[in-house]
Design an enzyme around this catalytic site. Sequence first.
Site, mmCIF file in Angstrom:
data_model
loop_
_atom_site.group_PDB
_atom_site.id
_atom_site.type_symbol
_atom_site.label_atom_id
_atom_site.label_comp_id
_atom_site.label_asym_id
_atom_site.label_seq_id
_atom_site.Cartn_x
_atom_site.Cartn_y
_atom_site.Cartn_z
ATOM 1 C CD GLU A 123 -2.661 5.444 6.713
ATOM 2 O OE1 GLU A 123 -2.638 5.516 5.477
ATOM 3 O OE2 GLU A 123 -1.747 4.909 7.381
ATOM 4 C CD GLU A 169 -3.310 -2.655 7.295
ATOM 5 O OE1 GLU A 169 -2.181 -2.849 6.839
ATOM 6 O OE2 GLU A 169 -3.993 -1.667 7.030
ATOM 7 C CE LYS A 207 -0.027 3.220 4.643
ATOM 8 N NZ LYS A 207 0.118 3.273 6.078
ATOM 9 C CG HIS A 242 -5.522 1.809 5.148
ATOM 10 N ND1 HIS A 242 -5.094 2.793 5.995
ATOM 11 C CD2 HIS A 242 -4.515 0.914 5.048
ATOM 12 C CE1 HIS A 242 -3.854 2.513 6.385
ATOM 13 N NE2 HIS A 242 -3.483 1.375 5.822
ATOM 14 N N GLY A 257 2.591 2.162 10.759
ATOM 15 C CA GLY A 257 3.523 3.270 10.593
ATOM 16 C C GLY A 257 4.202 3.707 11.879
ATOM 17 C CB SER A 302 5.438 -1.815 11.903
ATOM 18 O OG SER A 302 4.987 -0.500 12.130
ATOM 19 C CG ASN A 307 -1.705 1.218 1.427
ATOM 20 O OD1 ASN A 307 -1.801 2.033 0.505
ATOM 21 N ND2 ASN A 307 -2.296 1.382 2.594
HETATM 22 P P1 PGA Z 1 3.034 0.218 7.648
HETATM 23 O O1 PGA Z 1 1.581 0.408 7.032
HETATM 24 O O2 PGA Z 1 3.591 -1.060 7.063
HETATM 25 O O3 PGA Z 1 3.808 1.428 7.217
HETATM 26 O O4 PGA Z 1 2.875 0.116 9.124
HETATM 27 C C1 PGA Z 1 0.726 -0.687 6.839
HETATM 28 C C2 PGA Z 1 -0.548 -0.212 6.227
HETATM 29 O O5 PGA Z 1 -0.986 0.912 6.526
HETATM 30 O O6 PGA Z 1 -1.163 -0.923 5.403
#
Ligand code: PGA
Length: 250
Positions: A97, A167, A11, A95, A173, A213, A9
């Site tokens: 976010e 997640e 983003k 997601h 992140g 992460s 992803n």
């Molecule tokens: P990250 O994000 O690997 O940077 O923690 C995962 C995601 O948001 O799908």
Amino acid sequence: MRKKIVAGNWKMNNNLTETRTLLSELKTKLGTTPQAKVIVAPTFTNLQSAIEELSSSEIIVAAQNMHQAKNGAYTGEISANMLKSIGIETVILGHSERRAYFGETDELLAEKVNAALEHQMTIIFCFGEELKDRKNSNHFAVVAGQLTKGLFHIKDADWDNIVLAYEPVWAIGTGETASPEQAQEMHEFIRETIADTYGQAIADKVSILYGGSVKPGNAEEIFAKPDVDGGLIGGASLDAESFTTITNAI
Ligand code: PGA
């Protein structure tokens, strides 16, 4: 056998030139027989170029979001039909976010799920608890609620088009990963929850990815867990070397 999947992803990262460069590096590094089904989700403006760049590759291009309506007065939005018309068959929905910054609720996500299914798209459906939920030992209830409200209205046959991505918000992140044991415990719970509503055969068939992460250094131990069928990778998917190492950890 459940499908093993590693999805990147991206983003809101990578302009057109950067997208082309990263895809070309990925093609070279992953080779013609990647260990898993590989998906990348660049931003909307670069989807068409990504499809072209990957035309001779097994790597699948996904969108990061879409609107639930067929078309109409929704300034700035993108429909399933528009995605399909450029060859996009896969979409990430829900997601954290999108939920946190753009107010996407379980109810709205249920509508987006319906729109994607009407267009025979594959959905990577994301969900996961916040830190406060885990601290209050409420994480299983939160996850069950997200699944029930956003997804459990679909028909048995629709599960062929669903990939789940657990997640935990506190791990996205942040550099803080769920331990392999925490991931396995939740994935097992998710599969049981699906089995309770849809039966064991469907539960056994659905791929459940872990996200939050995942890095080259921890992918192998997370992917080794029996109910973890791959990963949804954010930060580490922006580097061809890291993403390839994670994919090969499958
Ligand atoms: P990250 O994000 O690997 O940077 O923690 C995962 C995601 O948001 O799908």
